[in-house]
Motif scaffolding. Structure first.
Motif, mmCIF file in Angstrom:
data_model
loop_
_atom_site.group_PDB
_atom_site.id
_atom_site.type_symbol
_atom_site.label_atom_id
_atom_site.label_comp_id
_atom_site.label_asym_id
_atom_site.label_seq_id
_atom_site.Cartn_x
_atom_site.Cartn_y
_atom_site.Cartn_z
ATOM 1 N N ALA A 176 0.827 -1.213 0.000
ATOM 2 C CA ALA A 176 0.000 0.000 0.000
ATOM 3 C C ALA A 176 0.859 1.260 0.000
ATOM 4 N N TYR A 177 1.983 1.232 0.728
ATOM 5 C CA TYR A 177 2.887 2.386 0.754
ATOM 6 C C TYR A 177 3.419 2.691 -0.645
ATOM 7 N N LEU A 178 3.851 1.647 -1.346
ATOM 8 C CA LEU A 178 4.387 1.848 -2.692
ATOM 9 C C LEU A 178 3.306 2.324 -3.660
ATOM 10 N N VAL A 179 2.080 1.833 -3.486
ATOM 11 C CA VAL A 179 1.004 2.189 -4.405
ATOM 12 C C VAL A 179 0.567 3.644 -4.221
ATOM 13 N N PHE A 180 0.384 4.065 -2.977
ATOM 14 C CA PHE A 180 -0.233 5.370 -2.716
ATOM 15 C C PHE A 180 0.784 6.498 -2.525
ATOM 16 N N ARG A 181 2.053 6.173 -2.383
ATOM 17 C CA ARG A 181 3.045 7.235 -2.244
ATOM 18 C C ARG A 181 3.203 7.966 -3.569
ATOM 19 N N LYS A 182 3.192 9.282 -3.547
ATOM 20 C CA LYS A 182 3.334 10.084 -4.750
ATOM 21 C C LYS A 182 4.802 10.224 -5.127
ATOM 22 N N ASN A 183 5.077 10.177 -6.420
ATOM 23 C CA ASN A 183 6.444 10.406 -6.891
ATOM 24 C C ASN A 183 6.864 11.839 -6.589
ATOM 25 N N ARG A 184 8.080 11.998 -6.118
ATOM 26 C CA ARG A 184 8.551 13.327 -5.722
ATOM 27 C C ARG A 184 9.702 13.831 -6.585
ATOM 28 N N GLU A 185 10.495 12.906 -7.100
ATOM 29 C CA GLU A 185 11.681 13.310 -7.867
ATOM 30 C C GLU A 185 11.358 13.300 -9.353
ATOM 31 N N SER A 186 11.769 14.352 -10.044
ATOM 32 C CA SER A 186 11.596 14.392 -11.496
ATOM 33 C C SER A 186 12.882 13.939 -12.161
#
Length: 543
Positions: free
Chosen positions: A488-498
């Motif tokens: 769930a952490y991997l699924v719902f965590r938003k990407n932060r680095e471009s």
């Protein structure tokens, strides 16, 4: 990002608009890295420059772990689980193409993206899980090679396990000749395996109508069918393959124009489709041979008993008794080719995982020896204590471990390739994103269902006292809760680095291109990947 130069003064990557007179010239050759250079021109001949990574990746779909699960599937359920192979192969093509696109577009492979995206603790846990997956992949390779040596030369399985350590020396001997020759060798081994099993198919003569029904009519009946289906799935779509494919594509120096990147993504998909189709036909052949032989009306009592618990070693004797001596030898040759070629892909994946997650590179022979020892120790213990039957069961367990670990590589890949900040205009389409998320959700749901139901059955049918059952229940369900929470952490965590290394389609990259107007081509510098996988021989002139 400025254009860099090599020590000899030659630019290692330069920009291209596609409008200059030199647009059809190949990228600059770099004698220090031996990268494969793709010409900046529209031609189907470019496909041959991209051929190679798909075959290295396809080896993971026809390794000894696949053969073990295929044999048991055919022996126990005849052709009923062939649809799992078809579904897994189609899913594998989509997923592997996404992994290749991630490397092509961003110039960074999956493990490197994980290092830059996730916090240190999360990154460390993902690295540990990836390393466990590589060891779990290496175990079937070790045992399969030992079985092949036993079939061909009557060497005891436990001695064969020890002898597989010599594959380290074989790998290092091959690496010095360059990536192209290595890819040709792998392709040759893949077609050797295909020829052997197609010949087996000619011996066994399975019913074509029943085979087609098994491919296109889903069934999941009988005790143990779910477990075997998970093993088949885990043996087909392997987590380490996603790290491997996203890195192998970086051994090509491609034009960094809009057309160049689109062409690379398209040709890598075509190449992967061809290689995975060969792997798919091999897996279908193994299940069909096993199903035809073990369900034959002419089997004697001993062979029927072998089919009840069929492993790689028993398959040799079964084929010899039923189909003849040459059939057994063909199977052994295919198994040996599979085990030895898997050595290369497993070692490369381990190098890329360690380099990507930890920014650490070991000397190739140290890295290979380390992973091989981690796989040899449990394989040797099981082979000595449990014999070939125990070693065969260890292969099934390793395949199931790979299936349970798959979400921890697949979810980051889906998140990264669906992120416009990382992929720019090459982000996954809505349809592709929907399909891949459905596939990954089904995989995770099947894994969780099997894990929960299997654990409940274990508690209900064990002879442990009530206090022990309660303690084990709390411990087990706590572990399942942690597993679900991590997913769930991997699924719902938003990407932060471009990702800043995108193709020349953003205003910033166009400005960079104009500033570098004196150059004619552009390619991301990934000499670290090439040097890592291709250690160079010493040149007396440089000493």
């Amino acid at each position: 990002m400025a254009v860099t130069s090599s020590s000899s003064g030659q630019p290692q990557f330069i920009a291209s608009t596609g409008n200059r007179s030199s647009s059809n010239a190949p990228l600059i050759e770099n004698s220090d890295t031996h990268q494969i250079v793709v010409p900046d021109k529209t031609s189907w001949k470019n496909l041959f420059a991209y051929m190679g990574p798909g075959f290295l990746v396809s080896i993971a779909y026809i390794d000894p772990g696949n053969f073990e699960t295929d044999l048991q599937s055919g022996a126990q359920f005849k052709y009923e689980l062939l649809w799992i192979i078809l579904v897994a192969s189609c899913a594998a093509l989509i997923i592997q193409s996404m992994a290749a696109n991630l490397g092509v577009v961003t110039g960074k492979h999956l493990a490197e993206h994980c290092r830059t995206e996730y916090p240190r603790n999360t990154n460390f846990v993902l690295w540990v899980i990836a390393e466990i997956a590589i060891v779990a992949c290496d175990i079937p390779e070790v045992i399969g090679t030992a079985f092949a040596l036993n079939m061909l030369f009557n060497i005891p399985v436990w001695i064969g396990v020890l002898l597989t350590g010599l594959s380290t020396l074989i790998l290092l001997a091959l690496q010095q000749y360059g990536v192209r020759k290595l890819e040709f060798l792998i392709a040759f081994l893949v077609f050797t395996i295909a020829v052997c099993f197609f010949a087996e198919l000619g011996y066994a003569k399975p019913d074509a109508k029943e085979v087609l029904e098994g491919l296109f009519v889903p069934k999941l009946k009988g005790n143990g069918a779910t477990g075997l289906a998970i093993s088949l799935l885990g043996a087909m779509v392997m987590p380490h393959n996603l790290f491997l494919h996203s890195a192998l594509v970086l051994s090509r120096k491609i034009p960094r124009s809009v057309h160049g990147i689109k062409e690379a993504c398209r040709f890598y998909m075509i190449e992967s489709a061809f290689a995975l189709m060969v792997a798919f036909l091999i897996n279908v052949s193994v299940i069909s041979v096993s199903g035809a032989v073990c369900n034959s009306s002419t089997l004697n009592a001993e062979d029927q008993a072998s089919c009840q618990d069929l492993d790689l070693n028993k398959a040799s004797f079964l084929l010899r008794n039923v189909l003849g001596k040459w059939s057994s030898k063909l199977f052994a040759i295919a198994l040996l080719a599979s085990g030895q070629s898997s050595t290369i892909t497993g070692t490369y994946a381990g190098q890329y995982v360690m380099q990507g997650f930890l920014d650490l590179r070991l000397t190739p022979w140290i890295r290979n020896l380390l992973t091989r020892c981690l796989a040899i120790v449990p394989s040797l213990i099981v082979a000595v204590i449990g014999g070939s039957a125990g070693a065969g069961k260890l292969i099934i367990i390793a395949s199931m471990i790979l299936s349970f670990e798959l979400p921890f590589a697949l979810i980051p890949l889906l998140k990264f390739t669906s992120s416009k900040t990382k992929m720019g205009p090459y982000v996954n389409s809505i349809a592709i994103s929907a399909v891949t998320w459905v596939i990954s959700s089904l995989i995770m749901a099947i894994n969780i269902y099997y894990l929960v139901t299997g654990f409940i059955k274990l508690l209900l049918h064990s002879d442990i006292k009530m206090v022990g059952k309660v303690f084990l229940g709390i411990l087990g369900f706590s572990g399942i809760a942690v597993y679900l929470a991590a997913i769930a952490y991997l699924v719902f965590r938003k990407n932060r680095e471009s990702t800043h290394l995108l193709a020349l389609t953003t205003p910033e990259s166009r400005q960079m291109e104009n500033e570098q107007c004196n150059e004619s081509m552009y390619s991301l510098p990934r000499e670290d990947i090439v040097n890592m996988q291709l250690p160079q021989r010493s040149n007396p002139a440089n000493l």
